[in-house]
Write a protein that holds these residues in place. Structure first.
Motif, PDB file in Angstrom:
ATOM      1  N   ASP A  63       0.831  -1.197   0.000  1.00 47.73           N
ATOM      2  CA  ASP A  63       0.000   0.000   0.000  1.00 47.73           C
ATOM      3  C   ASP A  63       0.872   1.255   0.000  1.00 47.73           C
ATOM      4  O   ASP A  63       2.044   1.191  -0.287  1.00 47.73           O
ATOM      5  N   ASP A  64       0.313   2.385   0.353  1.00 47.02           N
ATOM      6  CA  ASP A  64       1.029   3.652   0.251  1.00 47.02           C
ATOM      7  C   ASP A  64       1.673   4.114   1.556  1.00 47.02           C
ATOM      8  O   ASP A  64       1.894   5.303   1.743  1.00 47.02           O
ATOM      9  N   LEU A  65       1.974   3.216   2.457  1.00 54.27           N
ATOM     10  CA  LEU A  65       2.635   3.602   3.697  1.00 54.27           C
ATOM     11  C   LEU A  65       4.059   4.063   3.410  1.00 54.27           C
ATOM     12  O   LEU A  65       4.746   3.503   2.557  1.00 54.27           O
ATOM     13  N   SER A  66       4.508   5.067   4.147  1.00 52.62           N
ATOM     14  CA  SER A  66       5.907   5.476   4.063  1.00 52.62           C
ATOM     15  C   SER A  66       6.738   4.511   4.911  1.00 52.62           C
ATOM     16  O   SER A  66       6.198   3.728   5.702  1.00 52.62           O
ATOM     17  N   GLY A  67       8.051   4.587   4.754  1.00 46.00           N
ATOM     18  CA  GLY A  67       8.934   3.757   5.573  1.00 46.00           C
ATOM     19  C   GLY A  67       8.724   4.019   7.053  1.00 46.00           C
ATOM     20  O   GLY A  67       8.684   3.098   7.872  1.00 46.00           O
ATOM     21  N   LYS A  68       8.563   5.294   7.398  1.00 47.69           N
ATOM     22  CA  LYS A  68       8.344   5.671   8.798  1.00 47.69           C
ATOM     23  C   LYS A  68       7.025   5.108   9.314  1.00 47.69           C
ATOM     24  O   LYS A  68       6.960   4.545  10.406  1.00 47.69           O
ATOM     25  N   ASP A  69       5.957   5.233   8.516  1.00 47.84           N
ATOM     26  CA  ASP A  69       4.641   4.726   8.933  1.00 47.84           C
ATOM     27  C   ASP A  69       4.649   3.210   9.095  1.00 47.84           C
ATOM     28  O   ASP A  69       4.070   2.675  10.033  1.00 47.84           O
ATOM     29  N   LEU A  70       5.308   2.517   8.181  1.00 45.92           N
ATOM     30  CA  LEU A  70       5.401   1.063   8.266  1.00 45.92           C
ATOM     31  C   LEU A  70       6.194   0.652   9.503  1.00 45.92           C
ATOM     32  O   LEU A  70       5.821  -0.285  10.213  1.00 45.92           O
ATOM     33  N   PHE A  71       7.277   1.367   9.782  1.00 45.64           N
ATOM     34  CA  PHE A  71       8.076   1.102  10.983  1.00 45.64           C
ATOM     35  C   PHE A  71       7.205   1.246  12.232  1.00 45.64           C
ATOM     36  O   PHE A  71       7.193   0.374  13.102  1.00 45.64           O
ATOM     37  N   ILE A  72       6.461   2.337  12.317  1.00 45.45           N
ATOM     38  CA  ILE A  72       5.585   2.586  13.477  1.00 45.45           C
ATOM     39  C   ILE A  72       4.560   1.470  13.621  1.00 45.45           C
ATOM     40  O   ILE A  72       4.309   0.979  14.721  1.00 45.45           O
ATOM     41  N   GLN A  73       3.976   1.031  12.511  1.00 42.23           N
ATOM     42  CA  GLN A  73       2.980  -0.046  12.555  1.00 42.23           C
ATOM     43  C   GLN A  73       3.589  -1.340  13.095  1.00 42.23           C
ATOM     44  O   GLN A  73       3.002  -2.021  13.938  1.00 42.23           O
ATOM     45  N   ILE A  74       4.787  -1.685  12.622  1.00 45.07           N
ATOM     46  CA  ILE A  74       5.448  -2.916  13.076  1.00 45.07           C
ATOM     47  C   ILE A  74       5.764  -2.828  14.570  1.00 45.07           C
ATOM     48  O   ILE A  74       5.535  -3.787  15.319  1.00 45.07           O
ATOM     49  N   ILE A  75       6.280  -1.690  15.022  1.00 46.90           N
ATOM     50  CA  ILE A  75       6.625  -1.516  16.433  1.00 46.90           C
ATOM     51  C   ILE A  75       5.375  -1.607  17.310  1.00 46.90           C
ATOM     52  O   ILE A  75       5.396  -2.232  18.377  1.00 46.90           O
ATOM     53  N   LYS A  76       4.285  -1.006  16.883  1.00 46.47           N
ATOM     54  CA  LYS A  76       3.031  -1.091  17.642  1.00 46.47           C
ATOM     55  C   LYS A  76       2.548  -2.532  17.723  1.00 46.47           C
ATOM     56  O   LYS A  76       2.082  -2.977  18.769  1.00 46.47           O
ATOM     57  N   ASP A  77       2.642  -3.270  16.608  1.00 50.63           N
ATOM     58  CA  ASP A  77       2.225  -4.679  16.608  1.00 50.63           C
ATOM     59  C   ASP A  77       3.059  -5.507  17.586  1.00 50.63           C
ATOM     60  O   ASP A  77       2.578  -6.476  18.155  1.00 50.63           O
ATOM     61  N   LYS A  78       4.318  -5.112  17.776  1.00 50.20           N
ATOM     62  CA  LYS A  78       5.200  -5.812  18.722  1.00 50.20           C
ATOM     63  C   LYS A  78       5.021  -5.305  20.152  1.00 50.20           C
ATOM     64  O   LYS A  78       5.694  -5.778  21.056  1.00 50.20           O
ATOM     65  N   GLU A  79       4.134  -4.314  20.330  1.00 50.51           N
ATOM     66  CA  GLU A  79       3.846  -3.713  21.631  1.00 50.51           C
ATOM     67  C   GLU A  79       5.105  -3.137  22.287  1.00 50.51           C
ATOM     68  O   GLU A  79       5.356  -3.328  23.478  1.00 50.51           O
ATOM     69  N   ILE A  80       5.892  -2.427  21.480  1.00 52.65           N
ATOM     70  CA  ILE A  80       7.105  -1.780  21.968  1.00 52.65           C
ATOM     71  C   ILE A  80       6.836  -0.285  22.053  1.00 52.65           C
ATOM     72  O   ILE A  80       6.393   0.333  21.089  1.00 52.65           O
ATOM     73  N   PHE A  81       7.109   0.276  23.232  1.00 53.38           N
ATOM     74  CA  PHE A  81       6.921   1.708  23.458  1.00 53.38           C
ATOM     75  C   PHE A  81       8.239   2.295  23.958  1.00 53.38           C
ATOM     76  O   PHE A  81       8.700   1.952  25.050  1.00 53.38           O
ATOM     77  N   PHE A  82       8.828   3.153  23.123  1.00 55.96           N
ATOM     78  CA  PHE A  82      10.120   3.755  23.452  1.00 55.96           C
ATOM     79  C   PHE A  82       9.964   4.812  24.541  1.00 55.96           C
ATOM     80  O   PHE A  82       8.963   5.521  24.602  1.00 55.96           O
ATOM     81  N   ASP A  83      11.011   4.922  25.374  1.00 52.95           N
ATOM     82  CA  ASP A  83      11.084   6.013  26.337  1.00 52.95           C
ATOM     83  C   ASP A  83      11.246   7.325  25.570  1.00 52.95           C
ATOM     84  O   ASP A  83      11.954   7.368  24.560  1.00 52.95           O
ATOM     85  N   GLU A  84      10.609   8.374  26.057  1.00 50.52           N
ATOM     86  CA  GLU A  84      10.757   9.676  25.381  1.00 50.52           C
ATOM     87  C   GLU A  84      12.165  10.225  25.545  1.00 50.52           C
ATOM     88  O   GLU A  84      12.706  10.851  24.644  1.00 50.52           O
ATOM     89  N   VAL A  85      12.755   9.994  26.676  1.00 49.20           N
ATOM     90  CA  VAL A  85      14.109  10.480  26.943  1.00 49.20           C
ATOM     91  C   VAL A  85      15.093   9.349  26.676  1.00 49.20           C
ATOM     92  O   VAL A  85      14.906   8.232  27.143  1.00 49.20           O
TER      93      VAL A  85
END
Length: 103
Positions: free
Chosen positions: A1-23
């Motif tokens: 589909d038309d996802l950007s590399g960044k959007d696809l990365f975010i989708q994969i990380i969310k599916d893995k239930e990974i949440f980065f620290d802000e700091v």
């Protein structure tokens, strides 16, 4: 589909239930010259994160989206927080060794 590399990365990380620290997390720009092509998009984030709501990890993720070929390569390094600083440089060397096939 038309996802950007960044959007696809975010989708994969969310599916893995990974949440980065802000700091302390690092969002890298396009890392290496071999990926500087109009049809290639990359995203890379590394840092401490929480997975599955409780597990503390050091995570380094990289995606290479090839719009021309219609596919992507997703690379990740997941380790304990203490080992992350050792594995991070090795992971970066692996990314440096990726070659884009001509054609």
């Amino acid at each position: 589909d038309d996802l950007s590399g960044k959007d696809l990365f975010i989708q994969i990380i969310k599916d893995k239930e990974i949440f980065f620290d802000e700091v302390g997390s690092i969002i890298h720009k396009s890392p290496f010259p071999q990926f500087d092509k109009p049809f290639i998009q990359t995203a890379r984030v590394e840092g401490m994160a929480t997975q599955f709501g409780t597990e503390r990890i050091y995570y380094d993720g990289f995606i290479l989206l090839d719009k021309k070929a219609g596919g992507y390569l997703f690379c990740e390094s997941r380790s304990s927080v203490l080992n992350g600083m050792v594995e991070g440089p090795y992971f970066e060397e692996v990314i440096k060794s990726i070659e884009i096939k001509k054609g």
